[in-house]
Design a protein around this motif. Structure first.
Motif, PDB file in Angstrom:
ATOM      1  N   ASP A 126      -4.409  -4.883  -2.350  1.00 15.53           N
ATOM      2  CA  ASP A 126      -5.563  -5.601  -1.803  1.00 15.53           C
ATOM      3  C   ASP A 126      -5.655  -7.060  -1.808  1.00 15.53           C
ATOM      4  O   ASP A 126      -6.050  -7.573  -0.627  1.00 15.53           O
ATOM      5  N   PHE A 143       0.793  -1.127  -0.182  1.00 10.84           N
ATOM      6  CA  PHE A 143       0.199   0.086   0.076  1.00 10.84           C
ATOM      7  C   PHE A 143       0.739   1.234   0.018  1.00 10.84           C
ATOM      8  O   PHE A 143       0.389   2.269  -0.760  1.00 10.84           O
ATOM      9  N   TRP A 199      -8.128   2.630   4.433  1.00  4.71           N
ATOM     10  CA  TRP A 199      -8.114   1.498   3.565  1.00  4.71           C
ATOM     11  C   TRP A 199      -8.387  -0.190   4.152  1.00  4.71           C
ATOM     12  O   TRP A 199      -9.067  -0.819   3.597  1.00  4.71           O
ATOM     13  N   SER A 251     -12.174  -0.075   5.225  1.00  3.48           N
ATOM     14  CA  SER A 251     -12.959  -0.486   4.071  1.00  3.48           C
ATOM     15  C   SER A 251     -13.148  -1.975   3.745  1.00  3.48           C
ATOM     16  O   SER A 251     -14.258  -2.549   3.405  1.00  3.48           O
ATOM     17  N   ALA A 273      -3.700   1.857  -2.860  1.00  3.19           N
ATOM     18  CA  ALA A 273      -4.729   0.610  -3.107  1.00  3.19           C
ATOM     19  C   ALA A 273      -4.881   0.310  -4.353  1.00  3.19           C
ATOM     20  O   ALA A 273      -4.800   1.035  -5.251  1.00  3.19           O
TER      21      ALA A 273
END
Length: 302
Positions: free
Chosen positions: A232, A222, A291, A294, A227
């Motif tokens: 991810d 990251f 991040w 989420s 992202a």
């Protein structure tokens, strides 16, 4: 209720046993590994090897230092100082005294003396020929413990780059990393703003399944790329390996006042150990916690 195992007592017992066993077989001319193992099995049946001769000042001092490790309070300090009266090359005695200091400055001075003592005890030749094999030889362990404490204190006083150099030295001396140095570096690289440190770790220890490595790899990606598919995917894999980490990182679950003595792969205690040491790196990395949140919410809604 079963009595809780004392990690220090277990360490001392194991190292004393290794020293005793080495002395016992030192002058035996076994024709095969099978013959040596059979001999040792018989020795164990008879109660184990006899104590190794403490025929040098350092060996005598080391045995006193082991006694100190098993002691507590004032007696630990008394025994550590007694060991140093016998031999100032006893690195473990310096380490014990460093751990008893109230100020980090004093602790750092004692830890430095422990490192110097370990270097004297092993000698220059050992450092030329033994690189890569440290810790396997029980005689190197006091020195490696002194290095660990020295690096830990350097980190605590803010000399992070110097601490990193010491940790990296430890990995060169012992790539097998019995002391978990790679995980310390993995948890601290972002806080120190040293992405190069984790990149070097990946080359040597890629695939490490511990949360300290998996979440750190996600954070490293990251920081490197933002992202995206790589970061991810790494975060999803880390969350699969230990789903408890995000709860602690995001403050949804409070960290305990005392860190666990042990943890297992993928359990809550592993999450506590990781977050306690790595949270600053996530906080200082802009956007990292958002991040993570989420992904955590998306995973929770499945």
């Amino acid at each position: 209720m079963a009595k809780k195992l004392d990690p220090m007592a277990m360490r001392v017992a194991m190292e004393r046993s290794l020293i005793d066993t080495r002395a016992l077989v030192q002058n035996k001319n076994f024709e095969s590994l099978e013959e040596a193992n059979a001999y040792l099995q018989e020795v164990l049946k008879e109660g184990g090897p006899p104590p190794a001769p403490a025929d040098t000042p350092l060996k005598r001092a080391q045995q006193i230092a082991y006694d100190a490790m098993e002691a507590s309070g004032r007696r630990r300090v008394v025994l550590a100082r007694r060991a140093l009266e016998v031999s100032e090359d006893c690195a473990d005695a310096w380490v014990l005294l460093a751990e008893e200091q109230r100020s980090l400055k004093a602790a750092l001075e004692y830890a430095q003396k422990g490192v110097a003592a370990g270097e004297r005890a092993l000698g220059e030749e050992y450092f030329e020929e033994g690189v890569g094999c440290f810790w396997g030889d029980v005689d190197t362990r006091p020195y490696m413990r002194a290095l660990m404490l020295y690096a830990d204190i350097l980190w605590a006083v803010g000399d992070k780059d110097e601490a990193i150099e010491v940790y990296q030295k430890m990995l060169r001396l012992n790539p097998g990393d019995n002391q978990g140095v790679r995980h310390i570096l993995a948890m601290g690289f972002a806080e120190a703003d040293r992405d190069d440190v984790f990149e070097a770790l990946l080359e040597e220890y890629e695939g490490d399944p511990m949360a300290a490595f998996m979440y750190s790899e996600a954070l490293w990606l990251f920081r490197k790329e933002g992202a995206g598919s790589s970061a991810d995917a790494a975060l999803d894999e880390a969350m699969e390996g230990n789903p408890f980490v995000p709860r602690y990182l995001l403050g949804r679950r409070k960290l305990p006042a005392r860190l666990p003595d042990y943890h297992g792969l993928g359990d809550r205690d592993e999450a506590v150990a990781y977050v306690s040491n790595a949270r600053k790196g996530w906080v200082v990395t802009q956007g990292a916690l958002a991040w993570l949140k989420s992904h955590f919410l998306a995973r929770s809604s499945r």
